[in-house]
Enzyme design. Structure first.
Site, short mmCIF file in Angstrom:
data_model
loop_
_atom_site.label_atom_id
_atom_site.label_comp_id
_atom_site.label_asym_id
_atom_site.label_seq_id
_atom_site.Cartn_x
_atom_site.Cartn_y
_atom_site.Cartn_z
CE LYS A 113 -4.14 1.84 0.42
NZ LYS A 113 -3.81 2.73 -0.71
CE LYS B 82 3.35 7.04 6.37
NZ LYS B 82 3.10 7.99 5.26
CE LYS C 32 4.69 7.59 -1.37
NZ LYS C 32 3.92 7.89 -0.16
CB THR D 83 -2.97 13.13 5.11
OG1 THR D 83 -3.30 12.02 4.28
CG2 THR D 83 -1.51 13.07 5.48
CG ASN E 60 -4.51 16.16 0.59
OD1 ASN E 60 -4.14 15.66 1.66
ND2 ASN E 60 -5.73 16.00 0.13
CB SER F 136 -5.99 4.61 1.95
OG SER F 136 -5.70 5.74 1.17
P1 NAD Z 1 0.48 18.03 -2.91
O1 NAD Z 1 0.94 17.77 -4.28
O2 NAD Z 1 -0.98 18.20 -2.67
O3 NAD Z 1 1.24 19.32 -2.33
C1 NAD Z 1 2.62 19.41 -2.31
C2 NAD Z 1 2.99 20.80 -1.85
O4 NAD Z 1 4.41 20.87 -1.73
C3 NAD Z 1 2.60 21.90 -2.81
O5 NAD Z 1 2.12 23.02 -2.08
C4 NAD Z 1 3.92 22.27 -3.50
O6 NAD Z 1 3.97 23.60 -3.98
C5 NAD Z 1 4.87 22.05 -2.36
N1 NAD Z 1 6.25 21.90 -2.81
C6 NAD Z 1 6.72 21.17 -3.85
N2 NAD Z 1 8.05 21.36 -4.00
C7 NAD Z 1 8.41 22.20 -3.02
C8 NAD Z 1 9.64 22.78 -2.65
N3 NAD Z 1 10.77 22.49 -3.31
N4 NAD Z 1 9.67 23.63 -1.59
C9 NAD Z 1 8.53 23.92 -0.92
N5 NAD Z 1 7.34 23.40 -1.23
C10 NAD Z 1 7.28 22.55 -2.26
O7 NAD Z 1 1.07 16.83 -2.02
P2 NAD Z 1 0.52 16.26 -0.66
O8 NAD Z 1 -0.41 15.14 -0.95
O9 NAD Z 1 0.08 17.38 0.21
O10 NAD Z 1 1.83 15.59 -0.05
C11 NAD Z 1 2.80 16.35 0.66
C12 NAD Z 1 3.69 15.40 1.47
O11 NAD Z 1 2.86 14.63 2.34
C13 NAD Z 1 4.47 14.39 0.63
O12 NAD Z 1 5.70 14.15 1.28
C14 NAD Z 1 3.62 13.14 0.71
O13 NAD Z 1 4.38 11.96 0.52
C15 NAD Z 1 3.11 13.25 2.14
N6 NAD Z 1 1.88 12.50 2.39
C16 NAD Z 1 0.74 12.72 1.67
C17 NAD Z 1 -0.40 12.01 1.97
C18 NAD Z 1 -1.70 12.26 1.28
O14 NAD Z 1 -2.72 11.65 1.68
N7 NAD Z 1 -1.79 13.13 0.30
C19 NAD Z 1 -0.37 11.02 2.97
C20 NAD Z 1 0.80 10.84 3.69
C21 NAD Z 1 1.93 11.57 3.39
#
Ligand code: NAD
Length: 433
Positions: A83, A107, A119, A207, A238, A366
């Site tokens: 997952k 996790k 992943k 999240t 997100n 999820s």
């Molecule tokens: P997303 O695509 O919705 O948002 C990513 C954000 O990061 C955006 O605001 C983008 O502008 C910013 N970003 C990208 N490059 C950057 C940089 N160099 N400097 C500063 N900001 C930058 O992604 P998300 O789903 O919010 O995921 C963010 C993190 O959370 C990731 O590490 C992801 O693995 C982790 N995560 C996400 C989820 C989920 O359910 N979406 C769950 C667990 C962990």
């Protein structure tokens, strides 16, 4: 091979510098040393089960063909199907996919879910492609992954630059390419689908809700509340948005934001709803006028109570950890703090809520979506949020109690609990043949 007898603690192998992979291995080795993980289990957990690299051609809007590289790494499935998310970003490579897959194994284990860890993603900058190109790229990637994903085998979800629309395309492509008898029953091949197309109400915020709750639980342990606490967020996607939304609703104040466009600061507070509306209407964080622009490398040094890295990996390292003024760093992103960076934070008395606990609301949501699809049910938002609260509070309490009992940091405690659960599964099951 026998995995029944416990053997004496083994010293960690130091890996050469490899970015995120080095971090996850050092974190794992520290906890494995601490719990005296059986050497045979260690051999299994320090490698990934399967690694798939696919190259696939896609026709662009201008008629030209471009070839893309996609990845799916399946780390471990001792506790259930693989997952983990799919990321669309230029930094996606095999090293990142391996590290992120391993984090997913810890996790899901920590959260008590019947899943393993995987992943993947595509190495590309999605801002350079039209929506219809992204749809064709996603569908062709799904086709290339073929039976390497599946609702009882490996279940992707959204991650950086992928969302519910991406998941809907994957589900549709996967189902469309099955035999007629299998077509309709497979929508749980992915989670994070849109509401109304197999998605779970509340999965979008799961999240960020978990990030907020773990901060709230820690603050409560200090005998305080979130009222008037200041926080900064890196990444306003997100995770960053929803965490900020819930924190603000309890009286905390967002004072600085950084995303890919730049960094902003406003001592009096940045309205989460107003910034989100601005960004959703085509604006960027950097061009938001109700705050001042600050240098990117000044962001983490902003005066605040809570720091939430919620963008990419390796953002807080030995080069900037010393500047952090927050009392608490809550890892919304996966792997945002390097091992050396974390040591600096811990030496300064700054508490870190580790990713495998802090952002686990997403994979828990999820899991609920997967159960909903499998059972042919539709769950209501209140029900989802109540179930999320229960799972997240149980996980937090487990980690906080273990850390307090053993006198160790929260990350090591979380890893110890996660790897002991997997070790137990192997010991009970044995190794085929
Ligand atoms: P997303 O695509 O919705 O948002 C990513 C954000 O990061 C955006 O605001 C983008 O502008 C910013 N970003 C990208 N490059 C950057 C940089 N160099 N400097 C500063 N900001 C930058 O992604 P998300 O789903 O919010 O995921 C963010 C993190 O959370 C990731 O590490 C992801 O693995 C982790 N995560 C996400 C989820 C989920 O359910 N979406 C769950 C667990 C962990």
């Amino acid at each position: 091979m026998s995995v029944i007898t416990k053997e004496p603690k083994k010293k960690s192998v130091q890996l050469p510098a490899q970015g995120m992979m080095e971090n996850v291995m050092q974190q794992f080795n520290k906890a494995a040393d601490y719990v005296g993980l059986h050497p045979n289990i260690r051999k299994i957990l320090e490698i990934t089960n399967n690694e798939l690299v696919v190259k696939f051609p896609v026709k662009m809007d201008n008629g030209e063909v471009e070839v893309f590289t996609g990845y799916r790494v399946q780390h471990n499935n001792a506790l259930g199907p693989y997952k983990g998310g799919l990321r669309y970003h230029p930094t996606v490579d095999i090293d990142a996919a391996r590290a992120l897959a391993m984090w997913m194994t810890w996790k899901t284990s920590l959260a008590g879910l019947p899943y393993g860890g995987g992943k993947g993603g595509i190495q590309l900058d999605p801002s350079k492609y039209s929506a219809s190109e992204l749809e064709r790229i996603t569908r062709r990637f799904t086709f290339a992954l073929a039976d390497n994903i599946g609702p009882e085998h490996d279940i992707p979800a959204p991650d950086v630059n992928t969302n519910s629309q991406t998941m809907a395309w994957i589900a549709d492509t996967y189902m469309s390419t099955r035999s007629p008898a299998e077509r309709t029953a497979n929508q749980h091949v992915v989670t994070g689908k849109p509401d109304g197309s197999g998605g779970l109400e509340g999965r979008d915020r799961a999240t960020g809700y978990g990030v907020y709750l773990s901060i709230k639980f820690w603050i409560a342990q200090q005998g305080e509340t979130l009222e008037n606490k200041t926080f900064i967020v890196q990444g306003f996607g997100n995770v960053g948005y929803w965490a900020s939304h819930f924190l603000e609703a309890e009286g905390a104040k967002l004072v600085a934001v950084q995303d890919a466009s730049g960094s902003i600061y406003h001592k009096e507070g940045i309205s989460v709803a107003a910034l989100s509306a601005y960004v959703n209407n085509g604006g960027t964080v950097a061009s938001y006028q109700q705050a001042h622009s600050i240098a990117n490398d000044a962001f983490f040094g902003t005066e605040c109570d809570i720091c939430i890295p919620a963008a990419l990996g390796n953002q807080i390292t030995e080069t900037n950890a010393g500047t952090i003024k927050a009392k608490l760093v809550a890892e919304g992103a996966n792997g945002p703090i390097s091992v050396a960076g974390e040591q600096i934070l811990l030496d300064k008395g700054i508490v870190v809520i580790p990713d495998i606990l802090c952002n686990s609301g997403g994979v828990i949501g999820s899991y609920f979506e997967w159960l909903q699809n499998r059972n042919g049910e539709l769950w209501l938002l209140d029900e989802v949020m109540a179930k999320l609260y229960k799972k997240l509070s149980e996980a937090y309490t487990k980690v906080a109690n273990y850390a307090a009992l053993e006198g160790i940091d929260l990350r090591t405690a979380a890893y110890c609990i996660a790897i002991k659960r997997i070790e137990k599964a192997y010991i009970l099951r044995g190794i085929f043949p």
